[in-house]
Design an enzyme around this catalytic site. Structure first.
Site, short mmCIF file in Angstrom:
data_model
loop_
_atom_site.label_atom_id
_atom_site.label_comp_id
_atom_site.label_asym_id
_atom_site.label_seq_id
_atom_site.Cartn_x
_atom_site.Cartn_y
_atom_site.Cartn_z
N LEU A 1 -5.67 -3.64 7.10
CA LEU A 1 -7.51 -2.55 6.69
C LEU A 1 -7.69 -1.97 8.56
CD1 LEU A 1 -9.15 -4.84 4.26
CD2 LEU A 1 -7.97 -2.76 3.58
N ALA B 1 -7.33 4.76 4.59
CA ALA B 1 -7.03 6.00 5.48
C ALA B 1 -7.18 7.48 5.58
CB ALA B 1 -5.36 5.92 5.98
N PHE C 1 -7.08 -16.35 8.42
CA PHE C 1 -5.98 -15.98 7.77
C PHE C 1 -4.46 -16.55 8.99
CE2 PHE C 1 -5.38 -12.62 4.96
CZ PHE C 1 -6.49 -12.70 4.37
N ASP D 1 5.58 8.28 -3.29
CA ASP D 1 5.93 9.95 -2.26
C ASP D 1 5.80 10.95 -0.93
OD1 ASP D 1 5.27 9.26 -5.22
OD2 ASP D 1 3.02 9.96 -5.01
N ALA E 1 -6.37 9.49 -0.96
CA ALA E 1 -8.27 9.16 -0.48
C ALA E 1 -8.16 7.23 -0.35
CB ALA E 1 -9.09 9.90 -1.31
N ARG F 1 3.63 -13.92 6.88
CA ARG F 1 3.94 -14.11 5.56
C ARG F 1 5.53 -14.49 5.90
NH1 ARG F 1 -0.63 -9.65 4.34
NH2 ARG F 1 -2.18 -10.69 4.23
N HIS G 1 4.91 -11.27 0.32
CA HIS G 1 3.44 -12.00 0.30
C HIS G 1 4.31 -12.74 -0.05
CE1 HIS G 1 -0.19 -13.31 0.45
NE2 HIS G 1 -0.83 -12.22 0.93
N GLN H 1 7.42 -6.26 3.58
CA GLN H 1 6.65 -7.82 3.58
C GLN H 1 6.87 -8.21 1.70
OE1 GLN H 1 2.27 -8.56 4.56
NE2 GLN H 1 3.12 -9.12 6.17
N LEU I 1 -1.54 -10.37 -6.26
CA LEU I 1 -1.72 -10.92 -5.34
C LEU I 1 -3.13 -12.31 -5.82
CD1 LEU I 1 -0.56 -10.68 -2.62
CD2 LEU I 1 -2.65 -9.95 -1.38
N GLU J 1 -3.97 -14.52 1.15
CA GLU J 1 -4.22 -15.23 1.94
C GLU J 1 -5.32 -16.11 2.43
OE1 GLU J 1 -1.43 -13.50 4.97
OE2 GLU J 1 -2.59 -15.06 6.71
N ARG K 1 4.18 -7.86 8.71
CA ARG K 1 2.13 -7.53 9.57
C ARG K 1 1.86 -8.57 9.60
NH1 ARG K 1 -1.47 -6.68 5.56
NH2 ARG K 1 -0.93 -6.15 4.38
N HIS L 1 5.37 -6.03 -1.67
CA HIS L 1 3.60 -6.22 -0.82
C HIS L 1 3.52 -4.73 0.17
CE1 HIS L 1 0.07 -7.74 -0.29
NE2 HIS L 1 -0.12 -7.59 1.16
C1 LIG Z 1 -3.22 -7.06 -3.21
C2 LIG Z 1 -3.40 -6.41 -2.10
C3 LIG Z 1 -3.88 -6.88 -1.28
C4 LIG Z 1 -4.20 -6.98 0.14
N1 LIG Z 1 -5.18 -6.88 0.94
C5 LIG Z 1 -5.19 -7.05 2.01
C6 LIG Z 1 -6.25 -7.48 2.96
O1 LIG Z 1 -6.89 -8.21 2.42
N2 LIG Z 1 -6.30 -7.47 4.43
C7 LIG Z 1 -5.75 -5.91 5.29
O2 LIG Z 1 -5.06 -6.01 5.74
N3 LIG Z 1 -4.44 -5.80 3.74
C8 LIG Z 1 -4.73 -5.83 2.22
N4 LIG Z 1 -3.72 -5.17 2.17
C9 LIG Z 1 -2.95 -4.37 2.44
C10 LIG Z 1 -3.46 -2.34 2.31
O3 LIG Z 1 -4.28 -3.22 1.42
C11 LIG Z 1 -2.41 -2.03 2.11
O4 LIG Z 1 -2.21 -1.60 3.22
C12 LIG Z 1 -3.72 -0.58 2.63
O5 LIG Z 1 -5.18 -1.02 1.50
C13 LIG Z 1 -2.86 1.15 1.85
O6 LIG Z 1 -3.64 2.10 2.27
P1 LIG Z 1 -3.95 3.16 2.39
O7 LIG Z 1 -5.32 3.93 3.13
O8 LIG Z 1 -2.81 3.81 3.52
O9 LIG Z 1 -3.31 3.49 1.24
P2 LIG Z 1 -4.40 3.63 -0.61
O10 LIG Z 1 -4.67 2.86 -0.95
O11 LIG Z 1 -2.80 3.20 -1.14
O12 LIG Z 1 -4.55 4.95 -1.03
C14 LIG Z 1 -3.23 6.04 -1.08
C15 LIG Z 1 -3.82 7.25 -1.83
O13 LIG Z 1 -2.51 8.46 -1.36
C16 LIG Z 1 -2.68 9.03 -2.36
N5 LIG Z 1 -1.25 9.85 -3.38
C17 LIG Z 1 -0.61 8.61 -3.15
N6 LIG Z 1 0.65 9.50 -3.27
C18 LIG Z 1 0.19 11.61 -3.40
C19 LIG Z 1 0.46 12.25 -3.51
N7 LIG Z 1 1.81 12.36 -4.08
N8 LIG Z 1 0.07 13.38 -4.08
C20 LIG Z 1 -1.57 13.07 -3.56
N9 LIG Z 1 -2.14 11.97 -2.83
C21 LIG Z 1 -1.49 10.36 -3.06
C22 LIG Z 1 -3.90 7.99 -3.69
O14 LIG Z 1 -4.00 8.83 -4.65
C23 LIG Z 1 -4.86 7.26 -3.03
O15 LIG Z 1 -5.50 8.01 -3.21
C24 LIG Z 1 -3.77 -5.62 0.55
C25 LIG Z 1 -3.00 -4.76 -0.27
C26 LIG Z 1 -2.93 -5.45 -1.50
C27 LIG Z 1 -1.61 -4.17 -2.87
#
Ligand SMILES: Cc1cc2nc3c(=O)[nH]c(=O)nc-3n(C[C@H](O)[C@H](O)[C@H](O)COP(=O)(O)OP(=O)(O)OC[C@H]3O[C@@H](n4cnc5c(N)ncnc54)[C@H](O)[C@@H]3O)c2cc1C
Ligand code: SF4
Ligand code: FES
Lengths: 595, 239
Positions: free
Chosen positions: A416, A19, A119, A220, A16, A287, A241, A239, A251, A254, A410, A368
């Site tokens: 995002l 994505a 950026f 996972d 959640a 990066r 960072h 990557q 972090l 950038e 990336r 990162h």
């Molecule tokens: C500090 C930081 C700053 C960043 N800044 C930027 C930025 O400025 N711009 C940019 O484009 N990107 C940025 N990124 C990258 C980007 O934020 C992430 O790649 C992105 O948010 C990942 O989103 P996601 O929805 O794929 O996963 P996440 O938001 O990580 O969510 C994962 C979800 O999966 C669930 N989950 C995982 N395993 C299980 C399981 N086994 N069972 C049930 N649920 C599970 C978790 O509970 C969670 O809800 C940044 C990343 C970090 C770490």
């Protein structure tokens, strides 16, 4: 076997973050969807994203999605699939506007439009300089995206199963039938029986010691997929960072450099330019380039006081001096930093006692982002092989997916964008799929395999502790498979991982209860980390070239003749098999990358 | 440096009531966070210790605990803030007013239900601009609710509030903060619906401005001020 509760839905979304929530909003419009997350949705690591979301809105200066595509492809070191990149950059514009329509409180320009900043790697073709493309809300853009999407899910009454930890995918031949999850509060196993499943589980930065990633990012999703015969793509590309807080890995966006911040070595040089790493865009190179530069500066003894960090300086005095030198009209002051980078200032004040308005920040590269992951097409459909045959009903989106739009490296702000663009497309496609697909019966004992694995962990008595194995893995991967790697270091990592696998079998947990047993869940997560570490290293060892984030001291050049292709890693019994699939090229022919 | 930790323990599968677990950690650093110490207890000494945590840098809102008597995020509280010298005494217990499930973990559902009660989502049913682009908003209008967009739903505020302890039906500061975020957003069109909720008997009037919430907020949101702004709208009818 104990009682397993069974739930039935059209589709199940695992994760959640940005994505998963975007997919849930779209899929829930016509399908009966459950969203399972091991964390409360608003705790997902999307909330940690800081600097911005990339879209060529051209709110302040000329820009176009084609330029965004070019920058993305160049940033990827030409490993991205160019057809997918075009979808990303075109859809980015509508989708960011859509987020605004959902209420997302972006910062604004004086003209009332969404504010954008510079950026790394995002360039204007007209001026040859960095372009303002990163749409942002201060330095908490991810927080705003996560909150806004969650709020819309509340409004649209999406079904959440919070704190449900998914531990297996139910796959029968070339169909999926649902997932197995543990309800963390009770320790009970549940089966979610469905026509379609989407993984949106985020990254796996906890493979390394110093990381920007949350404790929960343990790979996972990729590990489960792998165990169910699904390949993982391009896992050697992880990557680092350039600017994590020294030792902590937290972090520093950038966006700091986008707002004028510069990197300074122990000799007081702005080394990105002076030392020739990126003579043109300097601190705003992509990066991989900047992380390697920092690494090399430190190796050459030019860290601050010879230590393993450099300075990131955003004090108005320094920034304005360089603006003047570069012939730029802009100037910044304390109030500007406090308004544009409040969280960064808070982090460095809290964790380092450093005030970024008056002092430089000590930084080092931090693990990162995973460019690789579960292979999908632009509709989030998971692909099983080099011929791109799908596994019908199985979807992936977000960081866990490899579309591939990020290729070997990336660009900042593109994750995002990836989450919301491909979350949306995957959510839509999955809902359509559910309209015609049938709910296939559950196989007998669908939860048996994973329940047996949990019994094994619960009853294992080898006296080894989870954190010891995890630490050793993190240290080895940081030593051997990080910013630079060689055949020798990667072989060392594989040897270490093999030994750790044996130790893993001897992990002994203390909590034998059911309620909130994070002891057993952490042990299980460690198994996922070990799998992802292994895939990363094996894929990297096979790739005898340097490309993007995969930089080898023993094969220093990019080799398009032999390696312009995606890696596919399959688990087979106790071993593995590698396969390769071609990169989809397009308007942009591979050329040397100069920044 | 040494830390002497007292952690409130309770395992529903074993214990009839809670008790204090005592743990001594050597070789700690003033820059360690309380979360680092809790991890050391869990990983090195007692794997049964249960707590929520994820980001480890104060942005996910998982680990609000009562630390030495005050609500804080464990990951954002460094040892140096709690004491100096050879030995630091640190007491960690669950936040108050929500049912304890196990050790430091509380049932967040009542808190989330209060949050949901204020309709914490953007409402604007008008057609979007015809050019297919974003709605415009001036920097001044955007600034009015900037502070309350920072909330990470950690519950540190609500569970430090005597009015909430006195009556759990009080929606609490966090819900009001999130109502404020929408009420003061010039683009939103349903302020009166939210005002009806926060203006009800279990809404803002329960606030006795004792500032516990503002002091507890790890995001430094000026919560009491936000509540006062909402009260003013209710009193004057003007946003
Ligand atoms: C500090 C930081 C700053 C960043 N800044 C930027 C930025 O400025 N711009 C940019 O484009 N990107 C940025 N990124 C990258 C980007 O934020 C992430 O790649 C992105 O948010 C990942 O989103 P996601 O929805 O794929 O996963 P996440 O938001 O990580 O969510 C994962 C979800 O999966 C669930 N989950 C995982 N395993 C299980 C399981 N086994 N069972 C049930 N649920 C599970 C978790 O509970 C969670 O809800 C940044 C990343 C970090 C770490
Ligand atoms: S207002 Fe502050 S203390 Fe209250 S829930 Fe939000 S972030 Fe936590
Ligand atoms: S662990 Fe995320 S706020 Fe502390």
């Amino acid at each position: 076997m104990a009682q397993v509760k069974i739930h039935t839905f059209d589709a199940v979304i695992v994760g959640a973050g940005g994505a998963g929530l975007m997919a849930a909003l779209y899929a829930s419009r016509s399908a009966n969807v459950a969203v399972l997350s091991k964390l409360y949705p608003t705790r997902s690591h999307t909330g940690a994203a800081q600097g911005g979301i990339g879209a060529a809105l051209a709110n302040m200066e000329e820009d176009s999605w084609e330029w965004h595509s070019y920058d993305t492809v160049k940033g990827s070191d030409y490993l991205a699939d160019q057809d997918a990149v075009d979808v990303l950059t075109k859809e980015a514009i509508n989708t960011v506007v859509e987020l605004e329509h959902m209420g997302l409180p972006f910062d604004r320009f004086p003209n009332g439009k969404i504010s954008q900043r510079r950026f790394g790697g995002h360039m204007s073709k007209t001026t040859g300089r960095p372009v303002m493309r990163a749409c942002h809300a201060a330095d908490r853009t991810g927080h705003m995206i996560l909150q806004t999407l969650y709020q819309q899910c509340i409004k649209n009454e999406v079904n959440f199963f919070d704190e449900f930890h998914v531990v297996d995918l139910i796959r029968v031949d070339d169909t999926v039938r649902g997932v197995v999850a543990i309800e963390i509060a009770t320790g009970e196993f549940h089966i979610f029986h469905s026509k379609a499943v989407m993984f949106a589980t985020g990254g796996w930065g906890r493979v390394w010691e110093v990381t920007s990633n949350a404790h929960s990012l343990t790979g996972d999703g990729p590990a489960i997929a792998l165990r169910r015969g699904i390949p993982l793509q391009d896992m050697e590309f992880f990557q680092f960072h350039p600017t994590g807080i020294f030792k902590l890995g937290i972090l520093i966006t950038e966006g700091v450099r986008g707002e004028g911040g510069v990197l300074i070595n122990g000799e007081g040089e702005r080394f990105m330019g002076v030392r020739g790493y990126a003579p043109n865009v300097k601190d705003l190179a992509s990066r991989d380039v900047v992380s390697r530069a920092i690494y090399l500066e430190i190796k050459a003894g030019r860290g601050i006081n010879g230590q393993k960090y450099v300075h990131l300086d955003v004090t108005p005095e320094t920034v304005n001096r360089y603006y003047e030198e570069d012939g730029e009209d802009r100037r910044i002051d304390r109030a500007y930093i406090e308004a544009k980078l409040p969280d960064i200032a808070d982090f460095t004040r809290t964790y380092l006692g450093v005030d970024p308005v008056t002092e430089p920040m000590p930084v080092q590269p931090t693990a990162h982002y995973g460019m690789g992951g579960i292979p999908t097409d632009v509709h989030g459909r998971v692909l099983l092989d080099a011929q791109k045959n799908p596994l019908p009903g199985f979807y992936a989106a977000g960081e866990v997916a490899c579309v591939s739009v990020h290729g070997a490296n990336r660009l900042g702000t593109n994750s995002l964008t990836d989450l919301v663009v491909f979350g949306k497309l995957a959510g839509k496609d999955m809902a359509n799929y559910c309209q015609t697909a049938e709910l296939l019966p559950l196989p007998d004992g669908a939860a048996d395999d994973v329940m047996a694995e949990f019994d094994r962990i619960r009853n294992s008595g080898g006296g080894v502790k989870t954190y010891e194995v995890r630490n050793k893995m993190q240290v080895s991967m940081t030593e051997n498979v990080s910013v630079f790697r060689t055949e020798e270091t990667m072989k060392q990592a594989l040897e270490d991982l093999e030994a750790l696998r044996d130790e893993y079998q001897k992990v002994e947990i203390q909590d034998k209860g059911k309620v909130f047993n994070s002891d057993i869940l952490e042990a299980w997560e460690l198994g996922c980390l070990l799998d992802t570490a292994e895939v990363t290293t094996v894929s990297g060892l096979a790739r005898t070239e340097s490309r993007g984030a995969h930089a080898r001291d023993d094969y220093t050049e990019r080799d398009d003749e032999n390696w312009l292709m995606h890696t596919l890693y399959y688990k087979e019994g106790d071993g593995y098999r590698l396969d390769y699939k071609p990169v989809t090229l397009g308007r942009y022919e591979p050329k040397p990358r100069v920044y | 440096m040494q830390a002497q930790l007292r952690i409130r323990r309770y395992n529903p599968e074993k214990d009839t009531s809670g008790y204090w677990g005592e743990y001594t950690l050597n070789n700690i650093n003033p820059n360690d966070s309380v979360l680092d110490l809790l991890h050391r207890v869990k990983w090195e000494i007692d794997g049964t210790l249960a707590l929520r945590r994820s980001c480890a840098h104060g942005v996910c809102g998982s680990d609000a605990f009562r630390i030495n008597g005050t609500n804080m995020l464990a990951c954002k509280t460094l040892v140096s803030r709690l004491g100096a010298g050879e030995t630091v005494k640190i007491q960690v217990e669950p936040i108050l007013g929500l049912r304890v499930i196990k050790d430091l973990i509380v049932d967040m559902e009542p808190f989330m239900n209060h949050y949901k009660s204020v309709l914490p989502y953007f409402i604007n049913d008008e057609a979007a601009p015809e050019n297919g682009r974003e709605r415009l908003q001036s920097q001044e209008d955007r600034a009015r609710f900037d502070d309350t967009t920072k909330c990470i739903l950690c519950a540190a505020c609500t569970t430090s509030c005597p009015s909430f302890w006195a009556n759990e039906r009080y929606i609490g500061p966090a819900a009001i903060v999130n109502a404020h975020r929408f009420i003061f957003d010039s683009r939103d069109q349903a302020p009166e619906k939210r005002l009806a909720v926060v203006g009800d008997t279990f809404g803002v009037w329960r606030c006795r401005t004792n500032f516990n919430c503002t002091n507890a907020c790890p995001r430094e949101i000026e919560i009491t001020k936000a509540i006062a702004e909402v009260k003013k709208v209710l009193a004057t009818g003007e946003i």
